[in-house]
Design a protein around this motif. Structure first.
Motif, PDB file in Angstrom:
ATOM      1  N   GLU A 142       0.843  -1.189   0.000  1.00  0.00           N
ATOM      2  CA  GLU A 142       0.000   0.000   0.000  1.00  0.00           C
ATOM      3  C   GLU A 142       0.882   1.243   0.000  1.00  0.00           C
ATOM      4  OE1 GLU A 142      -3.849   1.929   2.365  1.00  0.00           O
ATOM      5  OE2 GLU A 142      -2.702   0.266   3.249  1.00  0.00           O
ATOM      6  N   GLY A 143       0.466   2.237  -0.776  1.00  0.00           N
ATOM      7  CA  GLY A 143       1.213   3.479  -0.829  1.00  0.00           C
ATOM      8  C   GLY A 143       0.320   4.646  -1.167  1.00  0.00           C
ATOM      9  N   ASP A 144       0.948   5.810  -1.225  1.00  0.00           N
ATOM     10  CA  ASP A 144       0.230   7.022  -1.618  1.00  0.00           C
ATOM     11  C   ASP A 144       0.214   7.197  -3.134  1.00  0.00           C
ATOM     12  OD1 ASP A 144      -0.080   8.457   1.148  1.00  0.00           O
ATOM     13  OD2 ASP A 144       1.999   7.742   1.063  1.00  0.00           O
ATOM     14  N   LEU A 145       1.131   6.522  -3.816  1.00  0.00           N
ATOM     15  CA  LEU A 145       1.340   6.706  -5.253  1.00  0.00           C
ATOM     16  C   LEU A 145       1.804   5.396  -5.850  1.00  0.00           C
ATOM     17  CD1 LEU A 145       2.019   8.550  -7.829  1.00  0.00           C
ATOM     18  CD2 LEU A 145       4.284   8.816  -6.768  1.00  0.00           C
ATOM     19  N   LEU A 146       1.320   5.079  -7.049  1.00  0.00           N
ATOM     20  CA  LEU A 146       1.829   3.945  -7.815  1.00  0.00           C
ATOM     21  C   LEU A 146       2.334   4.473  -9.152  1.00  0.00           C
ATOM     22  CD1 LEU A 146       0.503   0.376  -8.062  1.00  0.00           C
ATOM     23  CD2 LEU A 146       1.050   1.569 -10.179  1.00  0.00           C
ATOM     24  N   VAL A 147       3.565   4.111  -9.486  1.00  0.00           N
ATOM     25  CA  VAL A 147       4.206   4.579 -10.717  1.00  0.00           C
ATOM     26  C   VAL A 147       4.435   3.395 -11.646  1.00  0.00           C
ATOM     27  CG1 VAL A 147       6.213   5.726 -11.734  1.00  0.00           C
ATOM     28  CG2 VAL A 147       5.355   6.462  -9.495  1.00  0.00           C
ATOM     29  N   GLY A 148       3.876   3.467 -12.840  1.00  0.00           N
ATOM     30  CA  GLY A 148       4.114   2.453 -13.862  1.00  0.00           C
ATOM     31  C   GLY A 148       5.317   2.847 -14.693  1.00  0.00           C
ATOM     32  N   ALA A 149       6.436   2.163 -14.472  1.00  0.00           N
ATOM     33  CA  ALA A 149       7.656   2.412 -15.236  1.00  0.00           C
ATOM     34  C   ALA A 149       8.126   1.090 -15.829  1.00  0.00           C
ATOM     35  CB  ALA A 149       8.727   3.008 -14.326  1.00  0.00           C
ATOM     36  N   ASP A 150       7.162   0.298 -16.296  1.00  0.00           N
ATOM     37  CA  ASP A 150       7.426  -1.082 -16.700  1.00  0.00           C
ATOM     38  C   ASP A 150       7.447  -1.284 -18.208  1.00  0.00           C
ATOM     39  OD1 ASP A 150       4.736  -0.403 -16.372  1.00  0.00           O
ATOM     40  OD2 ASP A 150       4.109  -2.396 -15.770  1.00  0.00           O
ATOM     41  N   GLY A 151       7.803  -0.237 -18.953  1.00  0.00           N
ATOM     42  CA  GLY A 151       8.206  -0.373 -20.337  1.00  0.00           C
ATOM     43  C   GLY A 151       7.111  -0.670 -21.340  1.00  0.00           C
ATOM     44  N   LEU A 152       7.548  -1.098 -22.521  1.00  0.00           N
ATOM     45  CA  LEU A 152       6.664  -1.311 -23.662  1.00  0.00           C
ATOM     46  C   LEU A 152       5.513  -2.253 -23.334  1.00  0.00           C
ATOM     47  CD1 LEU A 152       6.107  -1.053 -26.768  1.00  0.00           C
ATOM     48  CD2 LEU A 152       7.657  -2.997 -27.063  1.00  0.00           C
ATOM     49  N   ARG A 153       5.783  -3.285 -22.572  1.00  0.00           N
ATOM     50  CA  ARG A 153       4.750  -4.272 -22.225  1.00  0.00           C
ATOM     51  C   ARG A 153       4.059  -3.940 -20.900  1.00  0.00           C
ATOM     52  NH1 ARG A 153       5.690  -9.386 -24.939  1.00  0.00           N
ATOM     53  NH2 ARG A 153       7.605  -9.372 -26.183  1.00  0.00           N
ATOM     54  N   SER A 154       3.978  -2.687 -20.556  1.00  0.00           N
ATOM     55  CA  SER A 154       3.544  -2.234 -19.237  1.00  0.00           C
ATOM     56  C   SER A 154       2.227  -2.861 -18.769  1.00  0.00           C
ATOM     57  CB  SER A 154       3.385  -0.714 -19.236  1.00  0.00           C
ATOM     58  OG  SER A 154       2.793  -0.263 -18.037  1.00  0.00           O
ATOM     59  N   THR A 155       2.294  -3.525 -17.617  1.00  0.00           N
ATOM     60  CA  THR A 155       1.076  -4.033 -16.972  1.00  0.00           C
ATOM     61  C   THR A 155       0.240  -2.882 -16.431  1.00  0.00           C
ATOM     62  OG1 THR A 155       2.202  -6.085 -16.363  1.00  0.00           O
ATOM     63  CG2 THR A 155       0.213  -5.525 -15.127  1.00  0.00           C
ATOM     64  N   VAL A 156       0.900  -1.863 -15.893  1.00  0.00           N
ATOM     65  CA  VAL A 156       0.173  -0.714 -15.343  1.00  0.00           C
ATOM     66  C   VAL A 156      -0.630  -0.033 -16.441  1.00  0.00           C
ATOM     67  CG1 VAL A 156       0.363   1.458 -14.088  1.00  0.00           C
ATOM     68  CG2 VAL A 156       1.933  -0.419 -13.558  1.00  0.00           C
ATOM     69  N   ARG A 157      -0.009   0.183 -17.588  1.00  0.00           N
ATOM     70  CA  ARG A 157      -0.728   0.824 -18.694  1.00  0.00           C
ATOM     71  C   ARG A 157      -1.897  -0.035 -19.156  1.00  0.00           C
ATOM     72  NH1 ARG A 157       2.892   0.500 -22.519  1.00  0.00           N
ATOM     73  NH2 ARG A 157       1.857  -1.230 -23.571  1.00  0.00           N
ATOM     74  N   GLN A 158      -1.691  -1.325 -19.239  1.00  0.00           N
ATOM     75  CA  GLN A 158      -2.769  -2.211 -19.674  1.00  0.00           C
ATOM     76  C   GLN A 158      -3.951  -2.168 -18.721  1.00  0.00           C
ATOM     77  OE1 GLN A 158      -0.895  -6.038 -20.111  1.00  0.00           O
ATOM     78  NE2 GLN A 158       0.412  -5.362 -21.805  1.00  0.00           N
ATOM     79  N   LEU A 159      -3.669  -2.006 -17.426  1.00  0.00           N
ATOM     80  CA  LEU A 159      -4.748  -1.919 -16.446  1.00  0.00           C
ATOM     81  C   LEU A 159      -5.457  -0.570 -16.507  1.00  0.00           C
ATOM     82  CD1 LEU A 159      -2.909  -3.585 -13.435  1.00  0.00           C
ATOM     83  CD2 LEU A 159      -4.855  -4.550 -14.688  1.00  0.00           C
ATOM     84  N   CYS A 160      -4.708   0.484 -16.788  1.00  0.00           N
ATOM     85  CA  CYS A 160      -5.296   1.836 -16.833  1.00  0.00           C
ATOM     86  C   CYS A 160      -5.942   2.149 -18.176  1.00  0.00           C
ATOM     87  CB  CYS A 160      -4.211   2.874 -16.546  1.00  0.00           C
ATOM     88  SG  CYS A 160      -3.541   2.834 -14.878  1.00  0.00           S
ATOM     89  N   ALA A 161      -5.347   1.646 -19.261  1.00  0.00           N
ATOM     90  CA  ALA A 161      -5.832   1.955 -20.612  1.00  0.00           C
ATOM     91  C   ALA A 161      -5.774   0.683 -21.448  1.00  0.00           C
ATOM     92  CB  ALA A 161      -4.994   3.069 -21.242  1.00  0.00           C
ATOM     93  N   PRO A 162      -6.691  -0.249 -21.219  1.00  0.00           N
ATOM     94  CA  PRO A 162      -6.598  -1.571 -21.856  1.00  0.00           C
ATOM     95  C   PRO A 162      -6.694  -1.555 -23.373  1.00  0.00           C
ATOM     96  CG  PRO A 162      -8.689  -1.306 -20.687  1.00  0.00           C
ATOM     97  CD  PRO A 162      -7.829  -0.153 -20.289  1.00  0.00           C
ATOM     98  N   ASP A 163      -7.252  -0.512 -23.951  1.00  0.00           N
ATOM     99  CA  ASP A 163      -7.393  -0.461 -25.406  1.00  0.00           C
ATOM    100  C   ASP A 163      -6.157   0.112 -26.103  1.00  0.00           C
ATOM    101  OD1 ASP A 163      -9.967  -1.484 -25.223  1.00  0.00           O
ATOM    102  OD2 ASP A 163     -10.875   0.498 -25.044  1.00  0.00           O
ATOM    103  N   LEU A 164      -5.183   0.588 -25.338  1.00  0.00           N
ATOM    104  CA  LEU A 164      -3.985   1.199 -25.912  1.00  0.00           C
ATOM    105  C   LEU A 164      -2.922   0.134 -26.137  1.00  0.00           C
ATOM    106  CD1 LEU A 164      -2.726   3.953 -26.704  1.00  0.00           C
ATOM    107  CD2 LEU A 164      -1.821   4.073 -24.378  1.00  0.00           C
ATOM    108  N   ALA A 165      -2.376   0.083 -27.339  1.00  0.00           N
ATOM    109  CA  ALA A 165      -1.373  -0.931 -27.669  1.00  0.00           C
ATOM    110  C   ALA A 165      -0.301  -0.326 -28.558  1.00  0.00           C
ATOM    111  CB  ALA A 165      -2.028  -2.118 -28.382  1.00  0.00           C
ATOM    112  N   PRO A 166       0.925  -0.875 -28.524  1.00  0.00           N
ATOM    113  CA  PRO A 166       1.977  -0.387 -29.422  1.00  0.00           C
ATOM    114  C   PRO A 166       1.576  -0.560 -30.885  1.00  0.00           C
ATOM    115  CG  PRO A 166       2.882  -1.810 -27.704  1.00  0.00           C
ATOM    116  CD  PRO A 166       1.391  -1.945 -27.631  1.00  0.00           C
ATOM    117  N   LEU A 167       2.005   0.373 -31.728  1.00  0.00           N
ATOM    118  CA  LEU A 167       1.710   0.359 -33.160  1.00  0.00           C
ATOM    119  C   LEU A 167       2.992   0.042 -33.917  1.00  0.00           C
ATOM    120  CD1 LEU A 167      -0.316   0.980 -35.490  1.00  0.00           C
ATOM    121  CD2 LEU A 167       0.482   3.351 -35.373  1.00  0.00           C
TER     122      LEU A 167
END
Length: 407
Positions: A142-167
């Motif tokens: 648990e924290g005050d902030l979560l930072v997604g710095a997990d690159g091209l295959r980002s799990t954080v991005r997929q959870l926040c914006a599931p329709d966004l994918a590399p082109l």
């Protein structure tokens, strides 16, 4: 809490490569308590990655109090060779050329090892007005902030914006790092002190010196970084390149040991046909070539309540601008500055997003312009870009230079 003073705010950083380390170090500099979670169990490696240490990155490292001496190989001149190996272009461009491992090691050694958790990935998260809770492969945090710095295959991005994918950009890069002492003396004399290009029709080959293993900068112990950009259409050629010897087609990328021998052989045969003698010799020395499909990724948002994404988790630019680590450093600095002196994490992340979206979009656009002539297919606009940015004079002065961001 006893002892007086407020409790430190806690940040959970997902991804332990350079973006995550930069974010972690900048947040710690501003008083945050930071844990980094890296899903890979073993120590990270950049394999065949040489990078340009842009002035912005060097400034960030210095601001963190890190030692930037001997960061890489200093190179002042660029050359272009034609198909016969003759020099047909020259430009002055002083830069520090280094290896991924060198910059990573500087950052990794500066971050507290007990707060860097290897072999721990993110499964999901839940946030409220007061905190964010990460469901990890090993427990929760648990924290005050979560930072997604997990690159091209980002799990954080997929959870926040599931329709966004590399082109997929329409071309791939063959990469390798070659030991300096393996290069024939005559070839070494012509290539090693410079950043050197060759431009077969619709392609780009370049090479430059970087530090050797363990940041060894002694002559004879350095390495030569090689990148060959080649068009590959998405419908059939790319899937063939990403299919291994057992017939399995990999998504996004393929591990180097699994690349089909026939694909490597075809690349080497094309080198004998398309490149000058110096680069033909270099290709013959590539020990285990890496295949890197080139992608664009442009996120419309970098802030999602108490969650932020940065670096390649948010924007992936084609390599021609050499801005990957520099933009991650700028993202990290902007994030920490936005959060300084406020308890409104969500509001601070909105300010961070407003500051960084325009700069990242400029990098993406510039990289697309520089790489348009390498694509397997082109629109009319991209053909126009190719006519401007694909000529030798432009390639030589525009590649891996961030002047466009400073104007």
């Amino acid at each position: 809490m006893q002892g007086g003073g407020p409790a430190k705010r806690r940040a959970l950083v997902i991804g332990g490569s350079m973006s995550g380390l930069l974010a972690g170090l900048k947040l710690r500099e501003h008083g945050w308590d930071v844990d980094i979670f890296e899903r890979v169990e073993s120590e990270l490696s950049g394999r065949g990655a040489g990078i340009v240490a842009q002035p912005e990155l060097i400034a960030t490292l210095k601001a963190l109090g890190l030692d930037t001496r001997d960061l890489g190989v200093e190179v002042a001149t660029r050359h272009i060779l034609d198909a016969e190996g003759r020099r047909v272009g020259r430009a002055d461009c002083p830069q520090t050329l280094t290896a991924w491992e060198r910059v990573y090691r500087v950052l990794r050694d500066a971050f507290p090892p007990e707060r860097y958790h290897r072999g721990v990935g993110l499964k999901g998260f839940a946030q409220s007005e007061r905190s964010v809770v990460a469901q990890l492969t090993q427990g929760t945090a648990e924290g005050d902030l979560l930072v997604g710095a997990d690159g091209l295959r980002s799990t954080v991005r997929q959870l926040c914006a599931p329709d966004l994918a590399p082109l997929y950009a329409g071309y791939v890069a063959w990469r390798a790092l070659i030991a300096e002492d393996a290069i024939p003396p005559a070839v070494h004399r012509e290539l090693f002190a410079y950043m050197t290009f060759s431009l077969p029709p619709g392609e780009q080959f370049l090479g430059y010196p970087v530090a050797g293993p363990g940041n060894d900068l002694r002559p004879g112990h350095r390495r030569y970084n090689v990148v060959w950009y080649r068009p590959a259409n998405e419908s059939d050629e790319l899937p063939r390149l990403l299919t291994d010897e057992s017939g399995v087609t990999h998504a996004i990328s393929i591990p180097p040991p699994l690349i089909r021998r026939a694909a490597i052989a075809a690349m080497r045969e094309d080198a004998e046909r398309l490149l000058g003698p110096q680069f033909r010799a270099i290709v013959r020395l590539m020990p285990e070539p890496i295949l890197q499909p080139i992608y664009d990724l442009e996120s419309p948002h970098m802030a999602f309540g108490r969650v932020a994404i940065l670096g390649d988790a948010a924007f992936v630019a084609r390599p021609h601008v050499a801005a990957g680590v520099s933009k991650a450093a700028d993202d990290a600095a902007a994030l920490a500055e936005a959060l300084a002196g406020t308890d409104d994490v969500a509001g601070a992340l909105r300010h961070f997003e407003a500051r960084r979206l325009p700069a990242n979009r400029r990098i993406i656009e510039r990289a697309r312009h520089l790489g348009a002539y390498l694509q397997a297919t082109q629109t009319a606009e991209e053909r126009a870009r190719s006519a401007r940015h694909g000529i030798p004079e432009a390639v030589m002065v525009e590649t891996a230079v961030l002047d466009f961001l400073r104007t």
